[in-house]
Scaffold this motif. Structure first.
Motif, mmCIF file in Angstrom:
data_model
loop_
_atom_site.group_PDB
_atom_site.id
_atom_site.type_symbol
_atom_site.label_atom_id
_atom_site.label_comp_id
_atom_site.label_asym_id
_atom_site.label_seq_id
_atom_site.Cartn_x
_atom_site.Cartn_y
_atom_site.Cartn_z
ATOM 1 N N TYR A 35 -10.741 -11.366 2.111
ATOM 2 C CA TYR A 35 -9.962 -11.319 3.336
ATOM 3 C C TYR A 35 -10.549 -10.239 4.239
ATOM 4 C CZ TYR A 35 -6.098 -13.942 1.176
ATOM 5 O OH TYR A 35 -5.322 -14.900 0.581
ATOM 6 N N PHE A 90 -10.709 -7.009 1.994
ATOM 7 C CA PHE A 90 -9.961 -7.029 0.742
ATOM 8 C C PHE A 90 -10.424 -8.192 -0.122
ATOM 9 C CE2 PHE A 90 -6.759 -3.818 1.137
ATOM 10 C CZ PHE A 90 -6.529 -3.685 2.493
ATOM 11 N N GLN A 102 -1.307 -13.693 -5.493
ATOM 12 C CA GLN A 102 -2.645 -13.135 -5.445
ATOM 13 C C GLN A 102 -2.579 -11.619 -5.658
ATOM 14 O OE1 GLN A 102 -4.846 -14.445 -1.999
ATOM 15 N NE2 GLN A 102 -4.261 -16.580 -2.316
ATOM 16 N N PHE A 104 -4.464 -8.072 -5.118
ATOM 17 C CA PHE A 104 -5.427 -7.538 -4.166
ATOM 18 C C PHE A 104 -6.097 -6.270 -4.678
ATOM 19 C CE2 PHE A 104 -5.033 -9.935 -0.203
ATOM 20 C CZ PHE A 104 -3.956 -10.744 -0.505
ATOM 21 N N GLY A 105 -7.348 -6.100 -4.295
ATOM 22 C CA GLY A 105 -8.052 -4.855 -4.525
ATOM 23 C C GLY A 105 -7.651 -3.817 -3.490
ATOM 24 N N PRO A 106 -8.191 -2.602 -3.600
ATOM 25 C CA PRO A 106 -7.795 -1.508 -2.710
ATOM 26 C C PRO A 106 -8.431 -1.576 -1.325
ATOM 27 C CG PRO A 106 -9.413 -0.753 -4.281
ATOM 28 C CD PRO A 106 -9.078 -2.151 -4.675
ATOM 29 N N GLY A 107 -9.405 -2.466 -1.151
ATOM 30 C CA GLY A 107 -10.022 -2.601 0.168
ATOM 31 C C GLY A 107 -11.299 -1.795 0.314
ATOM 32 N N PHE B 34 6.198 -15.417 1.001
ATOM 33 C CA PHE B 34 6.021 -14.187 0.239
ATOM 34 C C PHE B 34 6.219 -12.982 1.151
ATOM 35 C CE2 PHE B 34 3.767 -16.610 -3.005
ATOM 36 C CZ PHE B 34 3.224 -17.642 -2.271
ATOM 37 N N TYR B 36 4.526 -9.116 1.002
ATOM 38 C CA TYR B 36 3.620 -8.164 0.377
ATOM 39 C C TYR B 36 3.848 -6.791 1.028
ATOM 40 C CZ TYR B 36 0.600 -11.558 -2.044
ATOM 41 O OH TYR B 36 0.093 -12.519 -2.898
ATOM 42 N N GLN B 38 1.980 -2.912 1.643
ATOM 43 C CA GLN B 38 0.724 -2.167 1.605
ATOM 44 C C GLN B 38 1.026 -0.698 1.894
ATOM 45 O OE1 GLN B 38 -2.215 -3.208 4.618
ATOM 46 N NE2 GLN B 38 -3.872 -2.399 3.377
ATOM 47 N N LYS B 42 -4.027 1.706 0.255
ATOM 48 C CA LYS B 42 -3.910 0.961 -1.000
ATOM 49 C C LYS B 42 -4.040 -0.536 -0.710
ATOM 50 C CE LYS B 42 -2.928 4.408 -3.772
ATOM 51 N NZ LYS B 42 -1.662 4.732 -4.390
ATOM 52 N N GLY B 43 -4.230 -1.311 -1.764
ATOM 53 C CA GLY B 43 -4.253 -2.764 -1.623
ATOM 54 C C GLY B 43 -2.847 -3.306 -1.451
ATOM 55 N N LEU B 44 -2.740 -4.620 -1.319
ATOM 56 C CA LEU B 44 -1.448 -5.252 -1.113
ATOM 57 C C LEU B 44 -0.800 -5.577 -2.451
ATOM 58 C CD1 LEU B 44 -3.428 -6.311 1.374
ATOM 59 C CD2 LEU B 44 -1.278 -7.380 2.011
ATOM 60 N N LEU B 46 2.472 -7.696 -4.272
ATOM 61 C CA LEU B 46 3.483 -8.722 -4.057
ATOM 62 C C LEU B 46 4.865 -8.153 -4.329
ATOM 63 C CD1 LEU B 46 4.047 -11.749 -3.475
ATOM 64 C CD2 LEU B 46 3.935 -12.110 -5.944
ATOM 65 N N GLU B 88 3.622 -0.556 5.013
ATOM 66 C CA GLU B 88 3.530 -1.719 5.903
ATOM 67 C C GLU B 88 3.841 -2.966 5.093
ATOM 68 O OE1 GLU B 88 0.117 -1.819 8.397
ATOM 69 O OE2 GLU B 88 1.027 -3.339 9.687
ATOM 70 N N PHE B 90 4.085 -7.227 4.906
ATOM 71 C CA PHE B 90 3.523 -8.456 5.454
ATOM 72 C C PHE B 90 4.292 -9.659 4.933
ATOM 73 C CE2 PHE B 90 -0.250 -6.883 7.530
ATOM 74 C CZ PHE B 90 -0.524 -5.693 6.873
ATOM 75 N N LEU B 106 -3.355 -18.373 2.134
ATOM 76 C CA LEU B 106 -2.233 -17.618 2.661
ATOM 77 C C LEU B 106 -2.438 -17.328 4.134
ATOM 78 C CD1 LEU B 106 -1.784 -14.945 -0.176
ATOM 79 C CD2 LEU B 106 -0.836 -17.248 -0.049
#
Lengths: 113, 118
Positions: A35, A90, A102, A104-107, B34, B36, B38, B42-44, B46, B88, B90, B106
């Motif tokens: 992403y 990401f 899904q 997600f990784g930390p980016g 969904f 999510y 953040q 950090k990553g997202l 769920l 944040e 989403f 998504l």
């Protein structure tokens, strides 16, 4: 243990360069994604691979080339970097191609100067 | 085609007060929805998901959301905000396409930044 990891975390480079971002998941998932999150925090899917096979390829410049050497890894190579490529990228994975959840990784924050 | 609109870009609440983050969607097919979260750098993660079962969905950290088809909404709520909720959020939609697969495509909303004051 990190479920989805990306390297590097930060990447600063000049226009015209070629760079790669790596992603690995240790969840045993079949499907992986890339992403792009732009400066306005808008997240948009770029690519998806299922068992090393490309299944989603959104309208992305062909300077971006994903590669999946095995189902636990999905790397993103970017040629001839442009200013507009600056974003947070990401990686994510899901158990199957039609799993909605899904991880997600930390980016990776890419800055092109 | 599907889209998501998060009606507030920023929401500010005091600790201990209720949280409401608004989300409206459109989808050509019956949607899965969904939320999510953040946290900074950090990553997202769920929070919760709706996939055609109960319309009131409970998630982690005390959050819940209600799917209202007539209003095409999926608002996120929490009775009492905690400082650690600052992040944040989403709202995300994916179509449950006939045949059972949406290939994980998504579509994300623009995000709502939640600030929690002491």
């Amino acid at each position: 243990d990190t479920a989805v990891s990306q390297t590097p975390k930060y990447l600063v480079t000049q226009m015209g360069n070629d760079k790669s971002i790596k992603c690995e998941q240790n969840l045993g998932h079949d499907t992986m994604y890339w992403y792009k999150q732009d400066s306005k925090k808008f997240l948009k899917i770029m690519f998806s691979y299922n068992n090393k096979e490309l299944i989603i390829n959104e309208t992305v410049p062909n300077r971006f080339s994903p590669k999946s050497p095995d189902k636990a890894h999905l790397n993103l190579h970017i040629n001839s970097l442009e200013l507009g490529d600056s974003a947070v990228y990401f990686c994510a994975s899901s158990q199957w191609v039609d799993s909605y959840e899904q991880y997600f990784g930390p980016g990776t924050r890419l800055t092109v100067t | 085609a599907q889209s998501v609109t998060q009606l507030d870009s920023h929401v500010s609440v005091s600790e201990g007060t209720p949280v409401l983050l608004r989300c409206n969607y459109s989808s050509s097919y019956s949607p899965s929805l969904f939320w999510y979260v953040q946290h900074p750098n950090k990553g997202l993660q769920l929070l919760l998901k709706y996939t055609s079962a109960a319309t009131l969905v409970k998630g982690i950290n005390g959050f819940e959301a209600e799917f209202k088809k007539s209003e095409t909404s999926f608002h996120l709520t929490k009775p009492s905000a905690h400082m650690s909720d600052a992040a944040e959020y989403f709202c995300v939609v994916t179509p449950r396409v006939a045949g059972g697969t949406s290939y994980g495509k998504l579509t994300f909303g623009q995000g709502t930044i939640l600030t929690v004051h002491p």
